[in-house]
Write a protein that holds these residues in place. Structure first.
Motif, short mmCIF file in Angstrom:
data_model
loop_
_atom_site.label_atom_id
_atom_site.label_comp_id
_atom_site.label_asym_id
_atom_site.label_seq_id
_atom_site.Cartn_x
_atom_site.Cartn_y
_atom_site.Cartn_z
N LYS A 103 38.61 -4.31 28.87
CA LYS A 103 39.83 -5.00 29.28
C LYS A 103 40.36 -5.79 28.10
CE LYS A 103 38.02 -7.60 32.37
NZ LYS A 103 37.68 -8.54 33.44
N VAL A 104 41.68 -5.74 27.90
CA VAL A 104 42.32 -6.56 26.89
C VAL A 104 43.60 -7.15 27.48
CG1 VAL A 104 41.40 -5.21 24.96
CG2 VAL A 104 43.65 -4.67 25.86
N ALA A 105 44.06 -8.25 26.90
CA ALA A 105 45.30 -8.87 27.36
C ALA A 105 45.80 -9.84 26.30
CB ALA A 105 45.08 -9.60 28.68
N GLY A 106 47.11 -10.06 26.32
CA GLY A 106 47.71 -11.12 25.51
C GLY A 106 48.51 -10.63 24.33
N ASN A 107 49.16 -11.61 23.72
CA ASN A 107 49.95 -11.37 22.52
C ASN A 107 49.81 -12.61 21.64
OD1 ASN A 107 51.78 -10.67 20.59
ND2 ASN A 107 53.57 -10.71 21.92
N PRO A 108 48.91 -12.59 20.66
CA PRO A 108 48.14 -11.44 20.20
C PRO A 108 47.05 -11.05 21.22
CG PRO A 108 47.50 -13.40 18.98
CD PRO A 108 48.65 -13.79 19.85
N VAL A 109 46.73 -9.78 21.21
CA VAL A 109 45.81 -9.23 22.20
C VAL A 109 44.39 -9.74 21.97
CG1 VAL A 109 45.29 -7.09 20.94
CG2 VAL A 109 45.22 -7.12 23.43
N GLU A 110 43.71 -10.05 23.06
CA GLU A 110 42.32 -10.48 23.01
C GLU A 110 41.49 -9.64 23.97
OE1 GLU A 110 41.91 -14.65 23.74
OE2 GLU A 110 43.35 -15.20 22.18
N VAL A 111 40.24 -9.44 23.62
CA VAL A 111 39.33 -8.68 24.46
C VAL A 111 38.85 -9.58 25.58
CG1 VAL A 111 37.18 -7.38 24.47
CG2 VAL A 111 38.67 -7.27 22.49
N ALA A 112 38.79 -9.02 26.82
CA ALA A 112 38.47 -9.84 27.99
C ALA A 112 37.27 -9.31 28.78
CB ALA A 112 39.70 -9.94 28.89
N GLY A 113 36.47 -8.43 28.21
CA GLY A 113 35.28 -7.96 28.91
C GLY A 113 35.36 -6.48 29.26
N VAL A 114 34.39 -6.07 30.06
CA VAL A 114 34.32 -4.69 30.55
C VAL A 114 35.21 -4.59 31.79
CG1 VAL A 114 32.76 -2.97 31.57
CG2 VAL A 114 32.02 -4.31 29.60
N PHE A 169 34.45 7.18 20.22
CA PHE A 169 35.82 6.66 20.16
C PHE A 169 35.97 5.69 18.99
CE2 PHE A 169 39.18 3.67 21.04
CZ PHE A 169 40.17 4.42 21.65
N ILE A 170 35.04 4.76 18.87
CA ILE A 170 35.12 3.75 17.81
C ILE A 170 35.00 4.41 16.44
CG2 ILE A 170 33.96 1.74 16.81
CD1 ILE A 170 33.23 1.00 19.77
N ARG A 171 34.11 5.37 16.30
CA ARG A 171 33.95 6.07 15.01
C ARG A 171 35.19 6.85 14.61
NH1 ARG A 171 28.21 7.37 16.95
NH2 ARG A 171 26.98 5.77 15.91
N ARG A 172 35.96 7.34 15.59
CA ARG A 172 37.17 8.13 15.31
C ARG A 172 38.40 7.25 15.07
NH1 ARG A 172 36.40 10.61 20.30
NH2 ARG A 172 38.48 9.96 20.87
N SER A 173 38.27 5.96 15.21
CA SER A 173 39.43 5.07 15.11
C SER A 173 39.96 5.01 13.68
CB SER A 173 39.05 3.67 15.60
OG SER A 173 40.18 2.82 15.50
N ASP A 174 41.23 5.36 13.52
CA ASP A 174 41.88 5.27 12.21
C ASP A 174 42.46 3.87 11.97
OD1 ASP A 174 41.40 7.95 11.57
OD2 ASP A 174 43.24 8.60 12.56
N ARG A 175 42.97 3.22 12.99
CA ARG A 175 43.62 1.92 12.85
C ARG A 175 42.68 0.76 13.12
NH1 ARG A 175 48.98 1.62 12.49
NH2 ARG A 175 48.90 -0.48 13.35
N GLY A 176 41.46 1.05 13.52
CA GLY A 176 40.52 0.01 13.90
C GLY A 176 40.69 -0.34 15.37
N ILE A 177 39.67 -0.99 15.92
CA ILE A 177 39.73 -1.36 17.33
C ILE A 177 40.13 -2.81 17.48
CG2 ILE A 177 38.03 0.37 18.04
CD1 ILE A 177 35.96 -1.98 18.18
N VAL A 178 40.67 -3.14 18.64
CA VAL A 178 41.00 -4.52 18.96
C VAL A 178 39.72 -5.34 18.88
CG1 VAL A 178 41.75 -6.03 20.83
CG2 VAL A 178 42.93 -3.87 20.42
N ARG A 179 39.74 -6.42 18.15
CA ARG A 179 38.57 -7.30 17.99
C ARG A 179 38.91 -8.66 18.54
NH1 ARG A 179 33.58 -5.75 17.02
NH2 ARG A 179 33.16 -7.33 15.51
#
Length: 179
Positions: A103-114, A169-179
């Motif tokens: 789960k993610v939310a916000g601007n800037p986006v933040e991770v919010a758990g599974v 999925f994470i290994r294939r990420s070109d732009r990086g994942i939301v952290r």
């Protein structure tokens, strides 16, 4: 081309653009819900059973994997991937990939758990969810960098198909994942 599957629900004023490039496709799978004013740009791929709430805007070459939900008024940057069973809160802005099951939310986006509620609704076992929560803690709450976290996930988590999907999925990420 535009390739649209079966049993999709397009609400008022949705736009879906044809792909650019010879022989390319914008693809929309089966059983998706695109609420009012959703925009799907060129060369996007929307897998099956996705929900895009009102006024979601997918830039070109975005991929939204199966059973993902994107909340209303969310712009998604070009070349972003939203993983399977991910949940994006309304009004977010996605500049990087969202891993599956998160789960993610916000601007800037933040991770919010599974996305445990979404996972339960889709038949995931308690054991699967506990295992994904452990992977989440290693990835986001341990202080490890992504490479170190992936190594720890591989050793500390039960290597279920869901954990393997998350790591791939994470290994294939070109732009990086939301952290």
């Amino acid at each position: 081309y535009v390739d649209i599957g079966d049993n999709n629900d397009f609400r008022e004023f949705c736009t879906v653009h044809a792909a650019t490039g010879e022989g390319e496709k914008t693809r929309i799978g089966d059983d998706n819900l695109l609420m009012a004013y959703v925009h799907v740009a060129h060369n996007c791929h929307l897998h099956d059973n996705c929900i895009l709430a009102n006024a979601v805007n997918l830039a070109g070459h975005v991929e939204v994997e199966r059973h993902a939900t994107v909340g209303g008024m969310t712009p998604v940057h070009q070349f972003i991937r939203v993983g399977a069973f991910a949940f994006v809160g309304g009004g977010s802005r996605l500049p990087q990939d969202v891993p599956p099951f998160i789960k993610v939310a916000g601007n800037p986006v933040e991770v919010a758990g599974v996305n445990s509620i979404g996972l339960k609704r889709n038949g995931f076992s308690d054991g699967d969810i506990i295992n994904l929560r452990l992977a989440y803690r290693l990835l986001y709450r341990s202080g490890l960098n992504v490479t170190q976290a992936l190594d720890r996930i591989a050793t500390d988590c039960e290597l279920s198909r869901h954990i393997e999907e998350l790591m791939a999925f994470i290994r294939r990420s070109d732009r990086g994942i939301v952290r």
